[in-house]
Enzyme design. Structure first.
Site, short mmCIF file in Angstrom:
data_model
loop_
_atom_site.label_atom_id
_atom_site.label_comp_id
_atom_site.label_asym_id
_atom_site.label_seq_id
_atom_site.Cartn_x
_atom_site.Cartn_y
_atom_site.Cartn_z
N GLY A 151 -27.46 -20.07 -5.71
CA GLY A 151 -26.90 -21.21 -5.67
C GLY A 151 -26.92 -21.95 -4.43
N ASP A 152 -27.76 -21.12 -3.38
CA ASP A 152 -27.57 -21.64 -1.99
C ASP A 152 -28.87 -20.85 -1.44
OD1 ASP A 152 -27.25 -22.67 0.56
OD2 ASP A 152 -25.01 -22.62 -0.02
#
Length: 489
Positions: free
Chosen positions: A264-265
């Site tokens: 997610g990053d």
């Protein structure tokens, strides 16, 4: 008379048999439910920078792999016991098949290996009481999520030498959903924990593991040297907040290779401290080599440099990179107040599929730890080299945004083919406050990167000299250990 005597004998015999049956049944009942110890032997090989002379298993210290029993004390007791061997050939702690619920535990012994069997799962406790609160990193001045302290990482160590965290693709499950929910709701009192964090250490190997659902960053070597991260699989929902994959921070001599990350990053984020705290601490990240990385991260970068880079980042090399459905290939993030530098960056051999950006640099990433940063602390971004890149289904070829009065210089882009998406931006290149050159790039770059002509690659050459971490080789080690099992009879 004789018949009567025989009949009596038969009755006596029957009574004796009945009594014997009762005694036998009672004897069996008396041991019913008794736990009988058995040992299962495990012989395995593993790749490591260092082999160990002594071994133990988690069950020797009361570990229970039922997914419900808390094993924090078992891990602590095992590591404490094995510390006696740190000057006698080192030790290895074997985590056998099972689901091992645990809170945070510290590695406190040098020359130590933690090995997870392929069917072993470390389950991170979701109870905040199982996570100690520690001070912020000195190069950050505060936690990343909130002001003040931070929860200690699941596996944590400081001031160590020769540490190996590895396995036969065993799993560490951060069970991060509750942490993500608290982050979104603004309910966190302290910064979320990471899965693995090693500070002020040297000769670290983290390899052949699967890390899933971290509360925040997954692997965070910090203030350390001679670090190998190899054969790691990291997965988290692409909507999970700040689940960066591998974040070397103020480290020297780092090798990241053969890793697969869904995040997610940023899949890999190279850092060195935040604003005035990073400037004061003054420890750069340098001599980093990233090889054979596969990344999926729709809202973030395959490789990010910054945004916390106030101690400086230099001599970073990346090759054989595959990114699919990821926001950007390589992203440099900085801002006024960061200070520091990002220089001597070399990237070659990227294949990118379905990207928003191929190249992205910004001097306007304005997140600050507090209002005490120096507005005159301007970052230096120079000698950034990209070559041999093939990208398809791209929305924007490049967004290169320096800082007015502080341009990013020495950018070199060569042998790059970018196939734009059907709904791509009409302006594929957006460049401000930068300077450099290009060669053999499609579509044609902005005027601030003038074309030097086909085949001009001398400035974009990838370094041929090896960095010290490339000389470090892993060897095949063997371990023989017994695991206590209990059967009920």
């Amino acid at each position: 008379m004789e018949l009567r005597q025989n009949h009596t004998r038969i009755k006596v015999i029957n009574i004796i048999l009945a009594l014997f049956t009762v005694i036998l049944t009672d004897s069996r009942n008396s041991v019913s439910g008794r736990k009988v110890d058995h040992y299962k032997e495990y012989n395995f090989e593993y790749s490591s920078t260092s082999c160990r002379a002594h071994s133990a298993t988690l069950t020797d210290f009361g570990g229970v792999g039922d997914g419900k029993t808390l094993n924090t004390k078992a891990f602590k007791d095992a590591i404490c016991y094995l510390s006696q061997f740190e000057s006698d050939g080192g030790s290895i702690l074997f985590v056998p098949p099972g689901k091992w619920l645990t809170g945070s535990f510290n590695i406190t012994s040098d020359h130590f290996t933690l090995f997870l069997h392929q069917d072993a799962v470390l389950l991170a406790s979701q109870d905040e009481n199982d996570w100690a609160v520690i001070k912020p990193l000195p190069s950050y001045g505060r936690g990343r999520d909130t002001e003040g302290g931070r929860y200690i990482s699941l596996i944590f160590g400081t001031n160590l030498t020769d540490i190996v965290i590895t396995g036969d693709n065993g799993t560490i499950d951060g069970q991060g959903q509750t942490w993500w929910d608290k982050f979104h709701k603004g309910e966190l009192q302290y910064t979320r924990p990471y899965l693995i964090e090693i500070l002020y250490s040297e000769n670290i190997q983290i390899s052949n593991l699967t890390l899933v659902n971290s509360p925040s960053w997954n692997i965070h070597p910090t203030y350390s040297s001679n670090v190998i991260v190899q054969g790691i699989t990291i997965t988290a929902p692409v909507t999970s907040p700040n689940t960066d994959g591998i974040n070397p921070d103020s480290c020297t001599n780092v090798r990241i290779e053969d890793c697969f990350i869904v995040s997610g990053d940023d899949c890999v984020a190279i850092k060195s401290g935040w604003d005035e705290y990073g400037i004061t601490f003054g420890m750069p990240t340098k001599q980093v080599f990233i090889k054979r990385l596969t990344c999926i991260s729709p809202t973030s970068a395959t490789i990010a440099l910054g945004s916390e880079m106030s101690g400086g980042i230099e001599d970073v090399r990346a090759e054989d990179i595959l990114a699919i459905n990821t926001e950007s290939g390589v992203r440099i993030k900085t801002a006024v107040g960061r200070g520091g530098y990002v220089k001597d960056i070399y990237v070659k051999g990227m294949i990118l599929k379905t990207m928003k950006y191929v190249f992205w640099m910004t001097g306007n990433y304005g997140s600050h730890p507090d209002n005490n940063y120096d507005p005159n602390a301007l970052p230096v971004i120079q000698n950034i080299n990209y070559r041999d890149v093939a990208a398809e289904n791209v929305t924007i070829a490049a967004h290169l945004e320096g800082i007015q009065g502080d341009p990013f210089t020495g950018i070199c882009i060569s042998n790059v083919t970018i196939e734009m998406a059907q709904k791509a931006n009409k302006l594929p290149w957006n460049c401000t406050d930068i300077s450099g050159i290009s060669s053999d790039v499609t579509p044609q770059p902005c005027d601030l990167l003038p074309d030097q002509g086909e085949g001009y690659t001398s400035v974009c050459n990838f370094p041929t000299e090896r960095i010290p971490i490339d000389e470090v080789e892993v060897q095949t080690c063997a371990c023989k250990t017994k695991v206590l099992t209990r059967n009920v009879y």
